[in-house]
Design an enzyme around this catalytic site. Structure first.
Site, PDB file in Angstrom:
ATOM      1  N   HIS A   1      -0.172  -1.696  -0.235  1.00  0.00           N
ATOM      2  CA  HIS A   1       0.869   0.134  -0.506  1.00  0.00           C
ATOM      3  C   HIS A   1       0.811   0.339  -2.269  1.00  0.00           C
ATOM      4  O   HIS A   1       2.194   0.710  -2.766  1.00  0.00           O
ATOM      5  CB  HIS A   1       2.486  -0.415  -0.254  1.00  0.00           C
ATOM      6  CG  HIS A   1       2.229  -0.037   1.233  1.00  0.00           C
ATOM      7  ND1 HIS A   1       2.236   0.879   2.988  1.00  0.00           N
ATOM      8  CD2 HIS A   1       2.079  -1.078   2.174  1.00  0.00           C
ATOM      9  CE1 HIS A   1       2.564   0.427   3.595  1.00  0.00           C
ATOM     10  NE2 HIS A   1       2.511  -1.300   3.504  1.00  0.00           N
TER      11      HIS A   1
ATOM     12  N   LEU B   1      -3.197   1.733   7.691  1.00  0.00           N
ATOM     13  CA  LEU B   1      -3.722   0.818   6.486  1.00  0.00           C
ATOM     14  C   LEU B   1      -3.946   1.520   5.695  1.00  0.00           C
ATOM     15  O   LEU B   1      -5.249   1.462   6.256  1.00  0.00           O
ATOM     16  CB  LEU B   1      -3.153  -0.476   7.101  1.00  0.00           C
ATOM     17  CG  LEU B   1      -2.054  -0.835   8.142  1.00  0.00           C
ATOM     18  CD1 LEU B   1      -2.491  -2.728   8.306  1.00  0.00           C
ATOM     19  CD2 LEU B   1      -1.012  -0.990   7.282  1.00  0.00           C
TER      20      LEU B   1
ATOM     21  N   ASP C   1       5.145  -5.785   2.273  1.00  0.00           N
ATOM     22  CA  ASP C   1       4.118  -5.683   3.704  1.00  0.00           C
ATOM     23  C   ASP C   1       2.707  -4.822   4.004  1.00  0.00           C
ATOM     24  O   ASP C   1       2.449  -4.903   3.013  1.00  0.00           O
ATOM     25  CB  ASP C   1       5.079  -4.857   5.054  1.00  0.00           C
ATOM     26  CG  ASP C   1       5.035  -3.342   3.775  1.00  0.00           C
ATOM     27  OD1 ASP C   1       5.107  -3.888   2.427  1.00  0.00           O
ATOM     28  OD2 ASP C   1       4.862  -1.829   4.123  1.00  0.00           O
ATOM     29  N   GLU C   2       2.213  -5.402   4.578  1.00  0.00           N
ATOM     30  CA  GLU C   2       0.805  -4.835   5.267  1.00  0.00           C
ATOM     31  C   GLU C   2      -0.365  -5.065   4.728  1.00  0.00           C
ATOM     32  O   GLU C   2      -0.967  -3.876   4.090  1.00  0.00           O
ATOM     33  CB  GLU C   2       1.238  -3.094   5.785  1.00  0.00           C
ATOM     34  CG  GLU C   2       2.389  -2.923   6.497  1.00  0.00           C
ATOM     35  CD  GLU C   2       2.696  -1.789   7.496  1.00  0.00           C
ATOM     36  OE1 GLU C   2       2.626  -1.351   8.714  1.00  0.00           O
ATOM     37  OE2 GLU C   2       2.285  -0.705   6.155  1.00  0.00           O
ATOM     38  N   VAL C   3      -0.461  -6.470   3.687  1.00  0.00           N
ATOM     39  CA  VAL C   3      -1.375  -6.460   2.960  1.00  0.00           C
ATOM     40  C   VAL C   3      -2.508  -6.111   4.217  1.00  0.00           C
ATOM     41  O   VAL C   3      -2.693  -7.503   4.718  1.00  0.00           O
ATOM     42  CB  VAL C   3      -1.474  -8.077   1.964  1.00  0.00           C
ATOM     43  CG1 VAL C   3      -3.131  -8.268   1.577  1.00  0.00           C
ATOM     44  CG2 VAL C   3      -0.692  -7.879   1.870  1.00  0.00           C
TER      45      VAL C   3
END
Lengths: 616, 616
Positions: free
Chosen positions: B195, B222, B259-261
């Site tokens: 992000h 993503l 989050d969300e790697v």
């Protein structure tokens, strides 16, 4: 330019639904909107800044050219106004516009002293000002009731004199930058030597009469406390204060007030009386001139030119003092300008007097005797300022006190003198009003909110029917009720708009006559019948009890109108006895109730007169 | 305390119309409202601050006692809620209230990165938070699409990564002080290592894959760009950045995301792959843990405890890391807390998923498996946070996305677990909604404004009839349409409210059955007939063309409902063929159109089922 372009793109995008690019088109030949700014603007925007622009829209592109960024800003607002919708989408008509303002000074005074108006409220109104091409925000920062600037040199000014509500220096810096970004100058005013009671709460030693001075929250009567112009320490203090405030405001002008000196505290002080005698001063006016000249020298030292409220009787004011004309007397403005001073005109633009947009629109800065000035003299009338004195304004209702009427004044200041069609103005004012709502102004939303709060319910249709035809009393008529700054402004009079569109449109329909009779009858029936739902609503809220007579008058006046229509239908003149009876009723209904006026009385009177004649 | 008292007095004064004094009553025995604060609060408000208060109202006086100023603030809000009106005036009931929050962490996350939400919008929402006793504003300050803090050490972050929209350090200071004044902590989040695309526009050298990185405005999918956790210069950079931002936010906590790697850029970089191998890391999760521990050490050096988004697969996170739980998996929260970490619960409170107030209200931070925790373990669940991810929020509609639903969540976080009557909640929510409007929140006023702009007219009754029974699609259903940050959010879906009160109330009336049949019939007739005015309105504005099918569905579904009522009146079961035909129609009308749902379909289905049975 960059920030203004981003704002413009966002507004255009929201209005139309088009996804517009975040940055400029690298290939200028492909651009469909070209913003062409010829050179940089002034480091500090002055009254002489060039605000002209040229806008050409062809089927291929829109091309906006201006000598300065401020000119581009003005053109952007025009471009946004030109966006039209139809059932298929949005368009901008093909036009060529060469535009520039008639007057270089197009201002709005906001009095943040009588009621506190915080920075966020000022910012949304600055957005509104930019939309209608106003270019000066005149902040009336102090008055008897409070002092609203953080002074680091004299901190008791704000600590004792503001009830905790004042602008920090950082806030002012931010506010001035915000305005500058929108091509708007911010001119400070510290009103002196009178209107200074709040200063003396912390610094009684500079007053003409001995202290202590409590904070005086009365919003009525002239207050007597006045700076003592005869003592050198007063000028030392003013040098410190004006120097500090002058450093915060980059503008070339500094307004130092000068209005409404009662002179009582001067004349009651033997030392001041002796000073006047020693200096061969014949009157308070002479002493005030002495004070003004001293303050002018201090302001000049700090790089500022002073503005004062115009006063007929003040002799000996040099030509470099800008006169803010707020009087009523014919010829005064013209005399002042002939004497060599430049002037701005506030007279006829007091928004707190609750006059119609038409009244303000017809009031020309170069009207009356000013029309007799030579063209060269006329250039010394720099423009005008609408004034929002805040005795009856709060952050909640100030937008509705300013807008949309202010847009009509803005047009008077910008457009040629011969643009003066009142019907056209009202038609466009309604469009501008919606435009201003989209910018975040609350003149419509807070009206509804206040009605709902007053009623204690969201079901306020009947209350709105009444409120839509009410206006606050005019010309400062609320002063007699002895408000203070602590009196809550939460009554119906604080919610209703300064100008009833409904009543204005009804009056026009009546004037046009017979062709509208069905519309007129239906409207009168709604007013006659709304009482049934309205009276219980008014009775259930203690804040609305005082408005019951207005509901009764609305119903009764509507009934008179319906009876008049009945006689007109029958084609015979109405009986004299009926006419006399109705006249008594209407005369009573024309009087203020709860500080409001019922605006359908006059058009119904017109109907009655027609009925008396027996014809439309 | 002084400022809070002034605010409270002003609100009370505006609500009631009473002129209330500007300062305290010098004789305490005469005071009718006593504010009794036992000692000073913490210099920096912490999660342990005592927010309890005691309020006793007798016919003689109201007495509010609290150990701390923050407790007094909470009690003031309760007092203001207690003010009742009747036809004679205002009163506060005689009560004794001993109150304290169930959870010490009652937050709201606002994502200012996906869409820019400026400080004035945050401030009005802080006022709303204070009114419902929330105490943490979690600012999600950066994401792939932008970076919103002024960094003086790394100015390209905001210069290249924000489209010009970021908080200056002075603005943040002012905002934090504003929140602190209302008993609200402000917790910053810089989401990393993923992000972070916006960071790399100015500083590509810290990314895992080679640049250049343009600003990526996509609001879907993503994004792969990720900080490179294997290089020391990245930690030097983070030390500088976190140190600078930590200095702006006095709070003890710093949220560092996590989050969300996706891991794609890690796995595509041979050097990173080699680093993992050299350090015996088996997975991306191991590398992320390594990164988190390094960032934790940096934050600790700057006096901060870190918060991370909870991730099931991340092993080896020390117990001092506060877990922000956003998952769906049963047991995960409980496992984390059992392992020793404290946690806050965001799962079930995502306001952008457009769920009902009831859904959020029923979602307990200690529900599901967390209920099996020991009381000691349960104290490690510090509370929760409502999350306003801003993919489909702008300054114009964010208030309506937050309010009034957020008030139901606030009650969940404050009140005892057994306060859970949904009908009572909805009844009170309507009251709170009006209360919030008075504070300046725009969830109602901007709804009307947007409808009028979409229609290009202020005569939007028919459009409002439709819009009042629509809701945006749920659970991120708009993501499939591939919005970017430049897509204007100005369609009907952006205006309609997250929860249709009209449809909810209608559904309840249907559920209650026959006794409401007259009301139900009248309502269905309005919906059936509104098409006549509505269709031309929709056709005249290009922005509303897409909504024509919804208008048709509204009419057709209402017709089905009326037919069902007809069969119910007749007292015989409806024919199977009719039922089948209507089911097809309703199934179609239940599908999203223009990213919205027609919320009367389900209650009409209930009517149809009743008709099929032949009885209510």
């Amino acid at each position: 330019m960059e920030a203004a372009t981003a704002r413009m793109i966002r507004r255009l995008s929201v209005k139309t639904g088009f996804s517009l690019p975040g940055g400029p088109e690298p290939d200028a030949a492909k651009a469909t909107l070209v913003l062409d700014c010829q050179h940089a603007g002034e480091a500090v925007q002055s009254v002489r800044e060039d605000e002209s622009y040229h806008l050409a829209v062809t089927p291929q592109r829109a091309h906006l050219t201006a000598p300065t960024p401020v000119g581009v800003l003005r053109g952007m607002e025009t471009f946004l106004q030109l966006v039209e919708r139809d059932s298929q989408g949005f368009s901008v008509p093909s036009v060529r516009i060469d535009d520039h303002p008639r007057f270089p000074w197009r201002g709005l005074l906001i009095d943040v002293a009588r009621h506190w108006i915080p920075a966020d409220v000022l910012k949304r109104n600055i957005d509104g000002m930019a939309a209608v091409k106003l270019n000066v925000l005149h902040l009336h920062l102090s008055d008897d009731q409070s002092f609203r600037v953080e002074s680091r040199k004299y901190p008791l000014l704000q600590e004792k004199g503001s009830d905790g509500h004042y602008f920090t220096q950082a806030e002012l810096k931010d506010l001035i930058a915000y305005a500058r970004d929108r091509g708007i100058r911010v001119v400070p005013e510290l009103d002196m030597p009178a209107h200074t009671t709040s200063w003396f709460v912390g610094y009684p030693q500079y007053a003409s009469a001995p202290g202590p001075y409590p904070l005086d929250r009365r919003l009525y009567d002239l207050h007597d406390p006045t700076l003592d112009p005869t003592r050198e320490e007063v000028y030392t203090f003013l040098d410190g204060l004006l120097g500090e405030v002058a450093g915060l405001f980059p503008d070339a002008y500094f307004h130092v007030g000068g209005d409404e000196v009662t002179g009582r505290h001067w004349n009651a002080n033997p030392r001041i009386v002796a000073f006047m005698k020693d200096h061969s001063m014949k009157s308070d006016d002479d002493l005030q001139t002495y004070f003004t000249l001293r303050v002018r020298a201090i302001a000049q030292k700090h790089g500022k030119q002073i503005i004062i409220w115009h006063k007929t009787q003040t002799p000996g004011i040099p030509a470099d003092v800008l006169m803010d004309y707020w009087g009523q007397g014919a010829g005064e403005l013209a005399d002042t300008v002939r004497a060599g001073n430049a002037a701005i005109v506030s007279s006829g633009y007091y928004l707190d007097l609750i006059r119609s947009a038409e009244f303000h629109y017809r009031n020309d800065p170069l009207g009356d005797d000013a029309a007799s000035l030579t063209p060269e003299q006329q250039t010394r009338v720099l423009g005008g300022e609408a004034c929002a004195w805040s005795e009856w304004m709060t952050p909640e209702n100030i937008d509705s006190r300013l807008w949309p009427r202010l847009a009509a004044i803005a047009e008077r200041f910008w457009s040629p003198q011969d643009v003066r069609d009142v019907d056209s103005m009202y038609g466009r004012l309604a469009v501008v009003s919606n435009h201003l709502r989209s910018l975040g102004l609350t003149h419509v939303s807070n009206y509804q909110l206040m009605l709902e709060r007053l009623a204690g319910t969201s079901d306020v249709d009947s209350l709105r029917t009444l409120a839509d035809v009410l206006e606050p009393v005019k010309n400062g008529g609320r002063e007699q009720y002895h408000y203070t700054t602590l009196t809550p402004l939460n009554r119906l009079v604080d919610a209703v708009r300064p100008e009833s569109d409904t009543a204005r449109i009804f009056a026009r329909q009546v004037k046009q006559g017979r062709e509208n009779q069905d519309t007129i009858r239906r409207q009168l029936q709604v007013w006659r019948d709304c009482r049934k739902a309205l009276t219980p609503l008014l009775m259930q809220s203690v804040l609305l009890h005082e408005d019951v007579p207005l509901a009764e008058d609305l119903s009764a006046v509507a009934q008179s109108g319906l009876e008049a229509l009945g006689y007109l239908d029958a084609g015979n003149p109405a009986p004299q006895a009926w006419w006399e009876e109705q006249t008594v009723l209407l005369d009573l209904a024309a009087k203020p109730h709860a500080e409001m006026l019922l605006m359908i009385v006059n058009p119904v009177r017109t109907l009655m007169e027609a009925a008396r004649r027996g014809s439309w």
